[in-house]
Motif scaffolding. Structure first.
Motif, PDB file in Angstrom:
ATOM      1  N   MET A   1      11.679  33.479  70.090  1.00  0.00           N
ATOM      2  CA  MET A   1      12.930  33.426  70.848  1.00  0.00           C
ATOM      3  C   MET A   1      12.721  32.654  72.140  1.00  0.00           C
ATOM      4  N   LEU A   2      13.825  32.175  72.705  1.00  0.00           N
ATOM      5  CA  LEU A   2      13.808  31.424  73.961  1.00  0.00           C
ATOM      6  C   LEU A   2      14.451  32.248  75.066  1.00  0.00           C
ATOM      7  N   PHE A   3      13.954  32.043  76.281  1.00  0.00           N
ATOM      8  CA  PHE A   3      14.508  32.682  77.471  1.00  0.00           C
ATOM      9  C   PHE A   3      14.532  31.649  78.590  1.00  0.00           C
ATOM     10  N   VAL A   4      15.674  31.510  79.257  1.00  0.00           N
ATOM     11  CA  VAL A   4      15.783  30.594  80.394  1.00  0.00           C
ATOM     12  C   VAL A   4      15.256  31.316  81.616  1.00  0.00           C
ATOM     13  N   ASP A   5      14.097  30.885  82.099  1.00  0.00           N
ATOM     14  CA  ASP A   5      13.475  31.523  83.258  1.00  0.00           C
ATOM     15  C   ASP A   5      13.962  30.886  84.555  1.00  0.00           C
ATOM     16  N   THR A   6      13.923  29.550  84.625  1.00  0.00           N
ATOM     17  CA  THR A   6      14.248  28.853  85.868  1.00  0.00           C
ATOM     18  C   THR A   6      14.927  27.527  85.568  1.00  0.00           C
ATOM     19  N   CYS A   7      15.990  27.232  86.288  1.00  0.00           N
ATOM     20  CA  CYS A   7      16.623  25.909  86.269  1.00  0.00           C
ATOM     21  C   CYS A   7      16.873  25.504  87.720  1.00  0.00           C
ATOM     22  N   VAL A   8      16.326  24.361  88.086  1.00  0.00           N
ATOM     23  CA  VAL A   8      16.407  23.865  89.452  1.00  0.00           C
ATOM     24  C   VAL A   8      16.994  22.461  89.423  1.00  0.00           C
TER      25      VAL A   8
ATOM     26  N   TYR B   1      26.987  33.109  73.757  1.00  0.00           N
ATOM     27  CA  TYR B   1      26.422  33.666  72.534  1.00  0.00           C
ATOM     28  C   TYR B   1      25.733  32.569  71.721  1.00  0.00           C
ATOM     29  N   SER B   2      24.584  32.915  71.158  1.00  0.00           N
ATOM     30  CA  SER B   2      23.882  32.034  70.239  1.00  0.00           C
ATOM     31  C   SER B   2      23.606  32.818  68.962  1.00  0.00           C
ATOM     32  N   PRO B   3      23.853  32.214  67.815  1.00  0.00           N
ATOM     33  CA  PRO B   3      23.596  32.924  66.564  1.00  0.00           C
ATOM     34  C   PRO B   3      22.110  33.034  66.232  1.00  0.00           C
ATOM     35  N   TYR B   4      21.279  32.344  67.014  1.00  0.00           N
ATOM     36  CA  TYR B   4      19.836  32.310  66.747  1.00  0.00           C
ATOM     37  C   TYR B   4      19.063  32.729  67.988  1.00  0.00           C
ATOM     38  N   THR B   5      17.969  33.458  67.802  1.00  0.00           N
ATOM     39  CA  THR B   5      17.137  33.840  68.949  1.00  0.00           C
ATOM     40  C   THR B   5      16.389  32.637  69.515  1.00  0.00           C
ATOM     41  N   HIS B   6      16.192  31.594  68.707  1.00  0.00           N
ATOM     42  CA  HIS B   6      15.449  30.424  69.168  1.00  0.00           C
ATOM     43  C   HIS B   6      16.378  29.351  69.747  1.00  0.00           C
ATOM     44  N   MET B   7      17.581  29.753  70.159  1.00  0.00           N
ATOM     45  CA  MET B   7      18.531  28.853  70.800  1.00  0.00           C
ATOM     46  C   MET B   7      19.163  29.563  71.985  1.00  0.00           C
ATOM     47  N   VAL B   8      19.263  28.858  73.119  1.00  0.00           N
ATOM     48  CA  VAL B   8      19.963  29.400  74.280  1.00  0.00           C
ATOM     49  C   VAL B   8      21.084  28.439  74.653  1.00  0.00           C
ATOM     50  N   ARG B   9      22.183  29.010  75.113  1.00  0.00           N
ATOM     51  CA  ARG B   9      23.342  28.230  75.539  1.00  0.00           C
ATOM     52  C   ARG B   9      23.799  28.751  76.897  1.00  0.00           C
TER      53      ARG B   9
ATOM     54  N   VAL C   1       8.924  30.956  75.659  1.00  0.00           N
ATOM     55  CA  VAL C   1       8.941  31.259  74.231  1.00  0.00           C
ATOM     56  C   VAL C   1       8.223  32.585  74.028  1.00  0.00           C
ATOM     57  N   CYS C   2       8.883  33.502  73.353  1.00  0.00           N
ATOM     58  CA  CYS C   2       8.317  34.832  73.111  1.00  0.00           C
ATOM     59  C   CYS C   2       8.467  35.199  71.644  1.00  0.00           C
ATOM     60  N   ARG C   3       7.752  36.195  71.263  1.00  0.00           N
ATOM     61  CA  ARG C   3       7.920  36.773  69.936  1.00  0.00           C
ATOM     62  C   ARG C   3       9.194  37.613  69.973  1.00  0.00           C
ATOM     63  N   ALA C   4      10.082  37.381  69.038  1.00  0.00           N
ATOM     64  CA  ALA C   4      11.341  38.133  68.986  1.00  0.00           C
ATOM     65  C   ALA C   4      11.052  39.619  68.813  1.00  0.00           C
ATOM     66  N   TYR C   5      11.806  40.422  69.489  1.00  0.00           N
ATOM     67  CA  TYR C   5      11.737  41.883  69.441  1.00  0.00           C
ATOM     68  C   TYR C   5      10.446  42.451  70.018  1.00  0.00           C
TER      69      TYR C   5
ATOM     70  N   SER D   1       8.036  44.039  75.358  1.00  0.00           N
ATOM     71  CA  SER D   1       7.162  43.965  76.532  1.00  0.00           C
ATOM     72  C   SER D   1       6.989  42.520  76.998  1.00  0.00           C
ATOM     73  N   SER D   2       7.574  41.561  76.298  1.00  0.00           N
ATOM     74  CA  SER D   2       7.404  40.142  76.637  1.00  0.00           C
ATOM     75  C   SER D   2       8.306  39.741  77.804  1.00  0.00           C
ATOM     76  N   ARG D   3       8.036  38.592  78.365  1.00  0.00           N
ATOM     77  CA  ARG D   3       8.816  38.053  79.480  1.00  0.00           C
ATOM     78  C   ARG D   3      10.288  37.883  79.099  1.00  0.00           C
ATOM     79  N   CYS D   4      10.570  37.553  77.875  1.00  0.00           N
ATOM     80  CA  CYS D   4      11.947  37.318  77.434  1.00  0.00           C
ATOM     81  C   CYS D   4      12.839  38.537  77.598  1.00  0.00           C
ATOM     82  N   TYR D   5      12.275  39.715  77.556  1.00  0.00           N
ATOM     83  CA  TYR D   5      13.066  40.941  77.656  1.00  0.00           C
ATOM     84  C   TYR D   5      13.049  41.549  79.056  1.00  0.00           C
ATOM     85  N   GLN D   6      12.304  40.949  79.984  1.00  0.00           N
ATOM     86  CA  GLN D   6      12.218  41.500  81.337  1.00  0.00           C
ATOM     87  C   GLN D   6      13.413  41.118  82.196  1.00  0.00           C
ATOM     88  N   GLY D   7      14.097  40.028  81.853  1.00  0.00           N
ATOM     89  CA  GLY D   7      15.272  39.605  82.624  1.00  0.00           C
ATOM     90  C   GLY D   7      14.905  39.121  84.009  1.00  0.00           C
ATOM     91  N   CYS D   8      15.724  39.473  84.973  1.00  0.00           N
ATOM     92  CA  CYS D   8      15.544  39.037  86.360  1.00  0.00           C
ATOM     93  C   CYS D   8      14.346  39.745  86.981  1.00  0.00           C
TER      94      CYS D   8
END
Length: 116
Positions: free
Chosen positions: A24-31, A61-69, A92-96, A99-106
């Protein structure tokens, strides 16, 4: 280059091309920066460490965990810089894997206490 008017919505999509469907993808930072080679001196944070800094930022909403919009309103830097460059860091994290960065949020960094 992508040309937009000031305050026009700018929509972005990132897609991870991988044969592993459990990522899965997670948007961490955009500058944003007025120059393409310097994203530290004069910048504008849209999202930093998973924390939204721009009130016009929104995820979609994205229908895929490996896509962010996501989207934000187009802007320009002061002093009539007609161009804005964007640099985003995605994780990039393992889905589900909760404990990964993708699920920690802010993530807000705690400030250190000044010694007396």
């Amino acid at each position: 280059p992508y040309y937009v008017d000031i305050n026009q919505n700018l929509f972005l999509e990132a897609y991870l091309h991988s044969s592993d469907s459990n990522l899965m993808l997670f948007v961490d930072t955009c500058v944003a920066s007025p120059t393409p080679h310097n994203f530290t001196t004069v910048t504008y944070d849209i999202i930093r460490n998973g924390c939204v800094r721009d009130s016009t930022y929104a995820t979609y909403y994205s229908p895929y965990t490996h896509m962010v919009r996501f989207k934000f309103n187009a802007f320009q830097f002061i002093h009539n810089n007609p161009l804005v460059y964007l640099q985003c860091e995605l994780v990039v994290c393992r889905a589900y894997d909760y404990s990964s960065r993708c699920y920690q949020g802010c993530i807000t960094r705690s400030k250190r206490e000044a010694s007396s």
